[in-house]
Design a protein around this motif. Structure first.
Motif, short mmCIF file in Angstrom:
data_model
loop_
_atom_site.label_atom_id
_atom_site.label_comp_id
_atom_site.label_asym_id
_atom_site.label_seq_id
_atom_site.Cartn_x
_atom_site.Cartn_y
_atom_site.Cartn_z
N TYR A 235 45.59 58.63 46.67
CA TYR A 235 45.15 58.20 47.99
C TYR A 235 44.82 56.70 47.96
CZ TYR A 235 44.74 63.14 49.25
OH TYR A 235 45.01 64.46 49.50
N SER A 236 44.80 56.09 49.15
CA SER A 236 44.62 54.65 49.25
C SER A 236 43.19 54.20 48.95
CB SER A 236 45.02 54.17 50.66
OG SER A 236 44.21 54.80 51.65
N TRP A 237 42.25 55.16 48.82
CA TRP A 237 40.85 54.77 48.61
C TRP A 237 40.49 54.47 47.16
CZ3 TRP A 237 39.18 58.64 45.49
CH2 TRP A 237 39.61 59.94 45.72
N ALA A 238 41.47 54.51 46.26
CA ALA A 238 41.19 54.17 44.86
C ALA A 238 42.36 53.44 44.25
CB ALA A 238 40.85 55.42 44.05
N GLU A 239 42.08 52.66 43.21
CA GLU A 239 43.14 51.95 42.48
C GLU A 239 42.72 51.74 41.03
OE1 GLU A 239 43.65 47.69 43.27
OE2 GLU A 239 41.91 47.81 44.60
N ILE A 240 43.71 51.72 40.15
CA ILE A 240 43.48 51.46 38.74
C ILE A 240 43.24 49.96 38.53
CG2 ILE A 240 44.54 51.45 36.44
CD1 ILE A 240 43.77 54.20 37.24
N ILE A 241 42.23 49.64 37.73
CA ILE A 241 41.94 48.26 37.35
C ILE A 241 42.22 48.13 35.86
CG2 ILE A 241 40.21 46.45 37.24
CD1 ILE A 241 40.95 47.30 40.10
N PRO A 242 43.12 47.24 35.44
CA PRO A 242 43.47 47.13 34.02
C PRO A 242 42.27 46.77 33.15
CG PRO A 242 45.03 45.92 35.40
CD PRO A 242 43.89 46.32 36.29
N VAL A 243 42.36 47.12 31.88
CA VAL A 243 41.27 46.87 30.93
C VAL A 243 40.90 45.39 30.86
CG1 VAL A 243 40.68 46.94 28.49
CG2 VAL A 243 41.71 48.94 29.56
N ASN A 244 41.89 44.51 30.94
CA ASN A 244 41.62 43.07 30.76
C ASN A 244 41.35 42.35 32.07
OD1 ASN A 244 44.17 43.22 31.80
ND2 ASN A 244 45.09 41.75 30.39
N ALA A 245 41.06 43.09 33.16
CA ALA A 245 40.83 42.45 34.45
C ALA A 245 39.53 41.65 34.44
CB ALA A 245 40.78 43.51 35.55
N ASP A 246 39.48 40.63 35.26
CA ASP A 246 38.26 39.85 35.47
C ASP A 246 37.41 40.62 36.48
OD1 ASP A 246 36.27 38.09 36.23
OD2 ASP A 246 37.58 36.32 36.20
N LEU A 247 36.40 41.34 35.99
CA LEU A 247 35.63 42.22 36.86
C LEU A 247 34.75 41.44 37.84
CD1 LEU A 247 34.68 45.14 34.46
CD2 LEU A 247 36.63 44.92 36.02
N ALA A 248 34.43 40.19 37.52
CA ALA A 248 33.70 39.37 38.49
C ALA A 248 34.54 39.17 39.75
CB ALA A 248 33.33 38.02 37.88
N LYS A 249 35.84 39.02 39.60
CA LYS A 249 36.72 38.85 40.77
C LYS A 249 36.98 40.18 41.46
CE LYS A 249 39.04 34.71 39.05
NZ LYS A 249 40.31 34.08 38.63
N VAL A 250 36.95 41.27 40.71
CA VAL A 250 37.17 42.59 41.32
C VAL A 250 35.96 43.04 42.12
CG1 VAL A 250 37.52 45.05 40.79
CG2 VAL A 250 38.81 43.32 39.53
N LEU A 251 34.76 42.79 41.62
CA LEU A 251 33.55 43.38 42.20
C LEU A 251 32.72 42.40 43.04
CD1 LEU A 251 32.54 45.52 39.12
CD2 LEU A 251 33.33 46.37 41.33
N ILE A 252 32.93 41.11 42.89
CA ILE A 252 32.29 40.13 43.77
C ILE A 252 33.35 39.73 44.78
CG2 ILE A 252 30.98 38.00 43.96
CD1 ILE A 252 29.60 40.15 42.26
N VAL A 253 33.34 40.39 45.92
CA VAL A 253 34.43 40.28 46.89
C VAL A 253 34.18 39.09 47.80
CG1 VAL A 253 35.68 41.47 48.73
CG2 VAL A 253 34.77 42.78 46.77
N GLN A 254 35.16 38.20 47.85
CA GLN A 254 35.04 37.03 48.74
C GLN A 254 35.22 37.45 50.19
OE1 GLN A 254 34.51 33.76 47.46
NE2 GLN A 254 34.13 34.90 45.56
N GLU A 255 34.71 36.65 51.09
CA GLU A 255 34.85 36.94 52.53
C GLU A 255 36.32 36.91 52.91
OE1 GLU A 255 32.35 36.83 55.16
OE2 GLU A 255 30.56 36.29 54.08
#
Length: 235
Positions: free
Chosen positions: A215-235
């Motif tokens: 479903y569109s409400w979830a997505e895989i985030i790779p192990v080496n992702a920058d989690l600051a960019k994934v979880l601190i969402v810009q406007e």
């Protein structure tokens, strides 16, 4: 005032997966997303457990607290809350000497403000506790400089991961990857967008990974992702 929305994720695990995770010494971590335009903001570990079971509900309220801390913002450090106060969207936490303060009803539309009225700097952000947990844990951290106001909003997004990395709740994170704890094992993360007063059902298999029905409400985030960019969402 209407009741705060509740979010729930029901995570299921098969016996073979439970055995593998327990034998490997894995922990289960959750991290929450916020909306904020500040490149210095960092997400934190919002919840951790080594109690791996067949059914693992993750339940939380939309409510958050605003906090101040004297912990420096450095990847891997654990943010210790110095002062904390419940706050709602549209309100402002006015910070005074020592990092304490009070909440004012006036604030930004659809967001929360933390306003420093002193010339000293703090670490600040939002904190919350999962349902059934007693202590609120920082879900992100950002510098709050003297006479500065930070504006942000909690988002109904949570990142899930299994790893053998040893991390306490409140730990500041950039990349939860090989360079962070080189000797650890990591599953891919799953970023889930929760829905108010609904349940998201998903599962994890030690070999096949995450299953949420695509479903569109979830997505895989790779192990080496920058989690600051994934979880601190810009406007």
């Amino acid at each position: 005032m209407p009741a705060s929305p509740t979010y729930q994720i029901d995570l299921s695990l098969a016996p073979a997966t439970i055995e593998a995770l327990v034998d490997g010494g894995y922990s289960f971590y959750t991290m929450f997303a916020v909306q904020m335009k500040n490149a210095a903001a960092r997400p934190t570990i919002g919840f951790s457990t080594q109690n791996i079971t067949a059914n693992m509900p993750i339940v939380w309220k939309a409510d958050v607290s605003a906090y101040t801390s004297f912990t420096p913002i450095s990847s891997g450090s654990v943010v210790r809350i110095g002062y904390e106060v419940p706050i709602n969207i549209g309100q402002t936490f006015v910070v005074t000497s020592g990092g304490i303060g009070q909440v004012k009803a006036c604030g930004p539309v659809s967001k929360i403000a933390i306003a420093n009225t002193t010339a000293g700097a703090f670490t600040s952000g939002f904190a919350r506790a999962l349902c059934g947990e007693e202590a609120a844990i920082p879900i992100y951290a950002v510098p709050l400089y003297g006479n500065q106001t930070n504006i942000a909003a909690p988002l109904p997004k949570v990142l899930l991961q299994f790893t053998t990395a040893s991390l306490q709740p409140g730990t500041l994170i950039e990349k939860l990857a090989m360079e962070f704890q080189a000797g650890a094992s990591y599953s891919p993360s799953l970023l889930v967008e929760a829905a108010a007063n609904q349940t998201r059902a998903l599962s994890y298999d030690i070999n096949a990974g995450w299953n949420w029905g695509a479903y569109s409400w979830a997505e895989i985030i790779p192990v080496n992702a920058d989690l600051a960019k994934v979880l601190i969402v810009q406007e």
